[in-house]
Design a protein around this motif. Structure first.
Motif, PDB file in Angstrom:
ATOM      1  N   GLN A  32      -9.517   4.116  -0.766  1.00 32.19           N
ATOM      2  CA  GLN A  32     -10.624   3.665   0.087  1.00 32.19           C
ATOM      3  C   GLN A  32     -10.300   2.305   0.693  1.00 32.19           C
ATOM      4  OE1 GLN A  32     -14.317   3.126  -2.015  1.00 32.19           O
ATOM      5  NE2 GLN A  32     -15.477   2.712  -0.151  1.00 32.19           N
ATOM      6  N   LEU A  33      -9.713   1.426  -0.100  1.00 34.94           N
ATOM      7  CA  LEU A  33      -9.324   0.103   0.390  1.00 34.94           C
ATOM      8  C   LEU A  33      -8.322   0.229   1.538  1.00 34.94           C
ATOM      9  CD1 LEU A  33      -9.172  -3.166  -0.943  1.00 34.94           C
ATOM     10  CD2 LEU A  33      -6.837  -2.311  -0.799  1.00 34.94           C
ATOM     11  N   TRP A  34      -7.290   1.041   1.332  1.00 34.96           N
ATOM     12  CA  TRP A  34      -6.267   1.199   2.371  1.00 34.96           C
ATOM     13  C   TRP A  34      -6.802   1.944   3.593  1.00 34.96           C
ATOM     14  CZ3 TRP A  34      -2.172  -1.652   2.807  1.00 34.96           C
ATOM     15  CH2 TRP A  34      -1.726  -2.333   1.667  1.00 34.96           C
ATOM     16  N   ASP A  35      -7.729   2.835   3.374  1.00 33.37           N
ATOM     17  CA  ASP A  35      -8.350   3.521   4.505  1.00 33.37           C
ATOM     18  C   ASP A  35      -9.128   2.520   5.347  1.00 33.37           C
ATOM     19  OD1 ASP A  35      -9.275   5.923   6.001  1.00 33.37           O
ATOM     20  OD2 ASP A  35     -11.226   5.318   5.168  1.00 33.37           O
ATOM     21  N   ALA A  36      -9.860   1.632   4.672  1.00 37.13           N
ATOM     22  CA  ALA A  36     -10.619   0.611   5.404  1.00 37.13           C
ATOM     23  C   ALA A  36      -9.673  -0.301   6.185  1.00 37.13           C
ATOM     24  CB  ALA A  36     -11.469  -0.198   4.432  1.00 37.13           C
ATOM     25  N   ARG A  37      -8.546  -0.653   5.577  1.00 36.25           N
ATOM     26  CA  ARG A  37      -7.559  -1.481   6.282  1.00 36.25           C
ATOM     27  C   ARG A  37      -6.994  -0.748   7.497  1.00 36.25           C
ATOM     28  NH1 ARG A  37      -4.417  -4.044   1.057  1.00 36.25           N
ATOM     29  NH2 ARG A  37      -6.065  -5.562   0.591  1.00 36.25           N
ATOM     30  N   ALA A  38      -6.725   0.530   7.329  1.00 39.83           N
ATOM     31  CA  ALA A  38      -6.181   1.320   8.447  1.00 39.83           C
ATOM     32  C   ALA A  38      -7.180   1.396   9.596  1.00 39.83           C
ATOM     33  CB  ALA A  38      -5.813   2.726   7.969  1.00 39.83           C
ATOM     34  N   ARG A  39      -8.452   1.417   9.270  1.00 37.39           N
ATOM     35  CA  ARG A  39      -9.507   1.474  10.304  1.00 37.39           C
ATOM     36  C   ARG A  39      -9.914   0.086  10.780  1.00 37.39           C
ATOM     37  NH1 ARG A  39     -13.948   2.789   8.096  1.00 37.39           N
ATOM     38  NH2 ARG A  39     -13.283   2.997   5.946  1.00 37.39           N
TER      39      ARG A  39
END
Length: 146
Positions: A114-121
Motif C-alpha cells: 500500500q505504501l509503494w502503491d501510494a508512492r507510485a500514484r
C-alpha cells in the motif's frame, strides 16, 4: 495381496523414492518385502498406509523423532492414545503459532505494498497513512521474528 514397486509406492504416497528409501533405512517403515531374484523392494497396502501417514506428518513439519514416536504409538494402539494425543496437540500448537506469524507477515506485506502503491500514484496522504500503518505493525513484526 498386491505388491507395488517403489515407484508406485512413492507416487501413491506423495513421497519421493529417496525419501521412501530413507524412511526404510531409519526404521520408520519396514522391513519391506523384497523380490527373491532381484532384491527390489515390494510394498504392500499396509506399507502404503504407513507411507501416507508419514507423508502427512512430514507435510505438517513433524520431526523424524516425533514421527518415530507416532509410529511406535500407532503400533501400541489404545494404550498409547494419551501420548499420541499430546504429540499431535503439541504439533497443532506449533502450526497455530506459524499461522499467527504468517498472518503478521501477510499484513506487513500488504501495508508495504500500500505504501509503494501510494508512492507510485504520488499520493502523499495515502503514503503517510500507509507509513503509519507500517510503523504501527513493527512491534508485532519484531515479536514474531524472535
Amino acid at each position: 495381496m498386491t505388491l507395488m514397486t517403489i515407484q508406485d509406492a512413492a507416487r501413491r504416497s506423495g513421497l519421493s523414492e529417496p525419501t521412501v528409501r530413507y524412511y526404510e533405512d531409519i526404521g520408520l517403515i519396514g522391513p519391506v518385502a523384497r523380490e527373491a531374484r532381484s532384491g527390489h523392494r515390494r510394498y504392500g497396502e499396509q506399507d502404503l498406509d504407513t507411507l501416507q501417514v508419514l507423508a502427512c506428518l512430514r507435510a505438517m513439519g513433524m520431526r523424524i523423532e516425533d514421527m518415530r514416536t507416532y509410529q511406535a504409538n500407532r503400533l501400541l494402539g489404545p494404550p498409547a492414545s494419551g501420548e499420541q494425543r499430546d504429540l499431535l496437540l503439541r504439533h497443532a500448537q506449533r502450526v497455530e503459532t506459524e499461522i499467527t506469524t504468517l498472518r503478521v507477515h501477510l499484513e506487513y506485506l500488504r501495508a508495504k505494498a500500500q505504501l509503494w502503491d501510494a508512492r507510485a500514484r504520488d499520493d502523499a496522504a495515502d503514503e503517510a497513512e500507509a507509513a503509519a500503518r507500517v510503523q504501527a505493525m513493527l512491534p508485532s513484526l519484531q515479536a514474531v521474528v524472535r
